[in-house]
Design a protein around this motif. Structure first.
Motif, PDB file in Angstrom:
ATOM      1  N   THR A  55       0.821  -1.216   0.000  1.00 17.97           N
ATOM      2  CA  THR A  55       0.000   0.000   0.000  1.00 17.97           C
ATOM      3  C   THR A  55       0.855   1.265   0.000  1.00 17.97           C
ATOM      4  O   THR A  55       0.438   2.292  -0.522  1.00 17.97           O
ATOM      5  CB  THR A  55      -0.935   0.019   1.217  1.00 17.97           C
ATOM      6  N   ASN A  56       2.050   1.213   0.554  1.00 17.91           N
ATOM      7  CA  ASN A  56       2.932   2.379   0.578  1.00 17.91           C
ATOM      8  C   ASN A  56       3.599   2.627  -0.766  1.00 17.91           C
ATOM      9  O   ASN A  56       3.952   3.760  -1.083  1.00 17.91           O
ATOM     10  CB  ASN A  56       4.025   2.205   1.626  1.00 17.91           C
ATOM     11  N   ALA A  58       2.534   2.705  -3.792  1.00 17.98           N
ATOM     12  CA  ALA A  58       1.797   3.570  -4.722  1.00 17.98           C
ATOM     13  C   ALA A  58       1.921   5.042  -4.356  1.00 17.98           C
ATOM     14  O   ALA A  58       1.825   5.905  -5.232  1.00 17.98           O
ATOM     15  CB  ALA A  58       0.336   3.161  -4.750  1.00 17.98           C
ATOM     16  N   ASP A  59       2.155   5.348  -3.107  1.00 17.17           N
ATOM     17  CA  ASP A  59       2.189   6.734  -2.651  1.00 17.17           C
ATOM     18  C   ASP A  59       3.580   7.346  -2.617  1.00 17.17           C
ATOM     19  O   ASP A  59       3.707   8.529  -2.318  1.00 17.17           O
ATOM     20  CB  ASP A  59       1.589   6.833  -1.239  1.00 17.17           C
ATOM     21  N   LEU A  60       4.612   6.586  -2.930  1.00 16.28           N
ATOM     22  CA  LEU A  60       5.984   7.086  -2.818  1.00 16.28           C
ATOM     23  C   LEU A  60       6.406   7.857  -4.057  1.00 16.28           C
ATOM     24  O   LEU A  60       5.988   7.563  -5.172  1.00 16.28           O
ATOM     25  CB  LEU A  60       6.953   5.927  -2.596  1.00 16.28           C
ATOM     26  N   ASP A  61       7.259   8.839  -3.828  1.00 21.12           N
ATOM     27  CA  ASP A  61       7.844   9.616  -4.919  1.00 21.12           C
ATOM     28  C   ASP A  61       9.275   9.135  -5.116  1.00 21.12           C
ATOM     29  O   ASP A  61      10.167   9.471  -4.345  1.00 21.12           O
ATOM     30  CB  ASP A  61       7.814  11.100  -4.574  1.00 21.12           C
TER      31      ASP A  61
END
Length: 81
Positions: A55-56, A58-61
């Motif tokens: 889940t993390n 997808a949110d990382l840059d």
């Protein structure tokens, strides 16, 4: 004494390779493309630690992480050719 040190280094190398294979296998369920992108075991472990759970990811840059740039560039450059 030297023979024992060499044996210990061989055992340590074997254990590290076993752990690296386990990390690749276990994390392959979440992100199977990562094994193709990053070949180095140490960088792969750093990437897994950075991403954490599925889940993390997808949110990382990833643009801010300089250790991944050569690997992603090499992977995508191969796909374009």
């Amino acid at each position: 004494m030297i023979v024992q040190a060499i044996g210990l280094l061989d055992d340590l190398d074997k254990e590290l390779n076993t752990y690296a294979m386990r990390v690749r296998e276990w994390y392959g369920w979440h992100f199977p493309e990562l094994a193709k992108i990053i070949q180095d075991n140490v960088q792969f472990a750093k990437a897994v630690k950075f991403m954490g759970s599925r889940t993390n990811a997808a949110d990382l840059d990833f643009s801010a992480v300089s250790i991944f740039i050569p690997y992603f560039y090499k992977f995508f450059f191969k796909r374009i050719q």
